[in-house]
Motif scaffolding. Structure first.
Motif, PDB file in Angstrom:
ATOM      1  N   GLY A  57      18.365  27.124-112.295  1.00 12.82           N
ATOM      2  CA  GLY A  57      18.273  26.824-113.750  1.00 12.82           C
ATOM      3  C   GLY A  57      17.758  25.269-113.989  1.00 12.82           C
ATOM      4  O   GLY A  57      16.797  24.876-113.182  1.00 12.82           O
ATOM      5  N   LYS A  58      17.924  25.061-115.288  1.00 13.06           N
ATOM      6  CA  LYS A  58      17.363  23.696-115.610  1.00 13.06           C
ATOM      7  C   LYS A  58      18.582  22.618-115.687  1.00 13.06           C
ATOM      8  O   LYS A  58      19.521  22.748-116.181  1.00 13.06           O
ATOM      9  N   ILE A  59      18.186  21.536-115.205  1.00 12.04           N
ATOM     10  CA  ILE A  59      19.179  20.363-115.156  1.00 12.04           C
ATOM     11  C   ILE A  59      19.458  19.672-116.416  1.00 12.04           C
ATOM     12  O   ILE A  59      18.151  19.217-116.842  1.00 12.04           O
ATOM     13  N   ARG A  60      20.416  19.659-117.335  1.00  7.62           N
ATOM     14  CA  ARG A  60      20.406  18.942-118.270  1.00  7.62           C
ATOM     15  C   ARG A  60      21.275  17.485-118.317  1.00  7.62           C
ATOM     16  O   ARG A  60      20.777  16.863-118.843  1.00  7.62           O
ATOM     17  N   VAL A  61      22.212  17.580-117.357  1.00  7.11           N
ATOM     18  CA  VAL A  61      22.835  16.306-116.929  1.00  7.11           C
ATOM     19  C   VAL A  61      22.694  16.154-115.544  1.00  7.11           C
ATOM     20  O   VAL A  61      23.209  16.815-114.715  1.00  7.11           O
TER      21      VAL A  61
ATOM     22  N   SER B 235      21.826  26.184-118.113  1.00  8.17           N
ATOM     23  CA  SER B 235      21.633  24.646-118.048  1.00  8.17           C
ATOM     24  C   SER B 235      22.948  24.174-116.893  1.00  8.17           C
ATOM     25  O   SER B 235      24.004  24.793-116.883  1.00  8.17           O
ATOM     26  N   ILE B 236      22.288  23.326-116.291  1.00  7.73           N
ATOM     27  CA  ILE B 236      23.203  22.657-115.008  1.00  7.73           C
ATOM     28  C   ILE B 236      23.480  21.328-115.276  1.00  7.73           C
ATOM     29  O   ILE B 236      22.453  20.326-115.977  1.00  7.73           O
ATOM     30  N   GLY B 237      24.729  20.998-114.893  1.00  3.22           N
ATOM     31  CA  GLY B 237      25.319  19.644-115.048  1.00  3.22           C
ATOM     32  C   GLY B 237      25.342  19.303-113.539  1.00  3.22           C
ATOM     33  O   GLY B 237      25.956  19.846-112.814  1.00  3.22           O
ATOM     34  N   LEU B 238      24.697  17.946-113.088  1.00  2.00           N
ATOM     35  CA  LEU B 238      24.801  17.810-111.682  1.00  2.00           C
ATOM     36  C   LEU B 238      25.534  16.584-111.263  1.00  2.00           C
ATOM     37  O   LEU B 238      25.255  15.345-112.148  1.00  2.00           O
ATOM     38  N   ILE B 239      26.197  16.549-110.478  1.00  2.00           N
ATOM     39  CA  ILE B 239      27.253  15.131-109.990  1.00  2.00           C
ATOM     40  C   ILE B 239      26.603  15.002-108.378  1.00  2.00           C
ATOM     41  O   ILE B 239      27.154  15.813-107.742  1.00  2.00           O
ATOM     42  N   ILE B 240      26.420  13.672-108.150  1.00  2.00           N
ATOM     43  CA  ILE B 240      25.852  13.562-106.768  1.00  2.00           C
ATOM     44  C   ILE B 240      26.942  12.341-106.209  1.00  2.00           C
ATOM     45  O   ILE B 240      27.010  11.456-106.673  1.00  2.00           O
ATOM     46  N   ASP B 241      27.697  12.668-105.169  1.00  2.00           N
ATOM     47  CA  ASP B 241      28.478  11.859-104.625  1.00  2.00           C
ATOM     48  C   ASP B 241      27.653  10.939-103.511  1.00  2.00           C
ATOM     49  O   ASP B 241      27.226  11.278-102.508  1.00  2.00           O
TER      50      ASP B 241
ATOM     51  N   TYR C  87      33.929  20.483-119.427  1.00  2.00           N
ATOM     52  CA  TYR C  87      34.335  20.835-120.759  1.00  2.00           C
ATOM     53  C   TYR C  87      33.115  20.537-121.772  1.00  2.00           C
ATOM     54  O   TYR C  87      33.585  20.597-123.194  1.00  2.00           O
ATOM     55  N   ASN C  88      32.174  20.518-121.219  1.00  7.25           N
ATOM     56  CA  ASN C  88      31.066  20.502-122.121  1.00  7.25           C
ATOM     57  C   ASN C  88      30.244  21.705-122.451  1.00  7.25           C
ATOM     58  O   ASN C  88      29.914  22.632-121.344  1.00  7.25           O
ATOM     59  N   SER C  89      30.243  22.257-123.681  1.00  4.98           N
ATOM     60  CA  SER C  89      29.953  23.786-123.684  1.00  4.98           C
ATOM     61  C   SER C  89      28.539  23.807-123.852  1.00  4.98           C
ATOM     62  O   SER C  89      27.834  25.020-123.520  1.00  4.98           O
TER      63      SER C  89
ATOM     64  N   LYS D 276      35.486  27.094-112.414  1.00  2.06           N
ATOM     65  CA  LYS D 276      35.512  28.301-112.141  1.00  2.06           C
ATOM     66  C   LYS D 276      36.560  29.056-113.596  1.00  2.06           C
ATOM     67  O   LYS D 276      36.334  29.958-114.043  1.00  2.06           O
ATOM     68  N   ARG D 277      37.721  28.382-113.528  1.00  2.00           N
ATOM     69  CA  ARG D 277      38.638  28.766-114.482  1.00  2.00           C
ATOM     70  C   ARG D 277      38.201  28.760-115.837  1.00  2.00           C
ATOM     71  O   ARG D 277      38.554  29.320-116.632  1.00  2.00           O
ATOM     72  N   LYS D 278      37.170  27.830-116.305  1.00  2.00           N
ATOM     73  CA  LYS D 278      36.688  27.636-117.432  1.00  2.00           C
ATOM     74  C   LYS D 278      35.433  28.459-117.695  1.00  2.00           C
ATOM     75  O   LYS D 278      34.732  28.097-118.802  1.00  2.00           O
ATOM     76  N   GLY D 279      35.265  29.164-116.938  1.00  2.00           N
ATOM     77  CA  GLY D 279      34.188  30.161-117.131  1.00  2.00           C
ATOM     78  C   GLY D 279      32.640  29.652-116.495  1.00  2.00           C
ATOM     79  O   GLY D 279      31.654  30.119-116.861  1.00  2.00           O
ATOM     80  N   LYS D 280      32.874  28.546-115.977  1.00  2.00           N
ATOM     81  CA  LYS D 280      31.441  27.691-115.451  1.00  2.00           C
ATOM     82  C   LYS D 280      31.087  28.509-113.929  1.00  2.00           C
ATOM     83  O   LYS D 280      32.069  28.758-113.145  1.00  2.00           O
TER      84      LYS D 280
END
Length: 170
Positions: free
Chosen positions: A58-62, A28-34, A106-108, A130-134
């Protein structure tokens, strides 16, 4: 068949000719575009190409596109038509991008953070993810695609701008 307008590189892999491939797992992917940094007419990057590149991983979720108040109406409509959420801010977009990215970190339900920007200012976002395991993905285009950002991410997607304008329509 469409010409490939991007290359997806996993950290440590050499750049080779991209072959169409299905994702091994549906991460599951979270995407932010600048928006002001990536969606410039001179780059000719289409939103659908960014989405297509990420769907190989993967699959874009957000999916959110942060734009400033000067964004043309056609761009805002293209964002909506691609199923992405436009976020319009007054002034500089960097703080809002950072806030949105931290929410994803922070979104599990999100396993992968994808950030479409060329700006090295977002290196701390990649490091925190990366520190949070993503897993992390940076999406950018030359000129000015931060080498530090590319070196920090797990995946790098280099878009090949065609300079033809257009935001997302075929």
């Amino acid at each position: 068949m469409r010409e490939t307008l991007f290359k997806v590189l996993k950290r440590g892999e050499k750049e080779v000719e991209e072959k169409p491939a299905k994702p091994k797992s549906k991460k599951s992917i979270g995407l932010i575009i600048d928006g002001p940094n990536i969606l410039r007419k001179e780059f000719g990057i289409k939103l659908e190409d960014i989405v297509e590149a990420l769907e190989r991983i993967g699959k874009i979720r957000v999916a959110k596109v942060v734009l400033n108040q000067y964004a043309p109406q056609g761009l805002i409509e293209a964002v909506v038509n691609q199923g992405l959420e436009p976020i319009i801010v007054a002034g500089d977009t960097d703080v809002r991008i950072a806030i949105e990215a931290m929410e994803l970190i922070y979104n599990s339900d999100v396993e992968v953070i994808a950030l479409a920007t060329r700006d090295a200012d977002f290196l701390p976002i990649i490091n925190e993810a990366k520190r949070k395991g993503k897993e992390t993905i940076v999406i950018g285009v030359e000129p000015g695609f931060s080498v530090a950002l590319q070196n920090a991410a797990d995946y790098v997607i280099k878009m090949e701008g065609k300079g033809n304008g257009g935001y997302g329509a075929k």
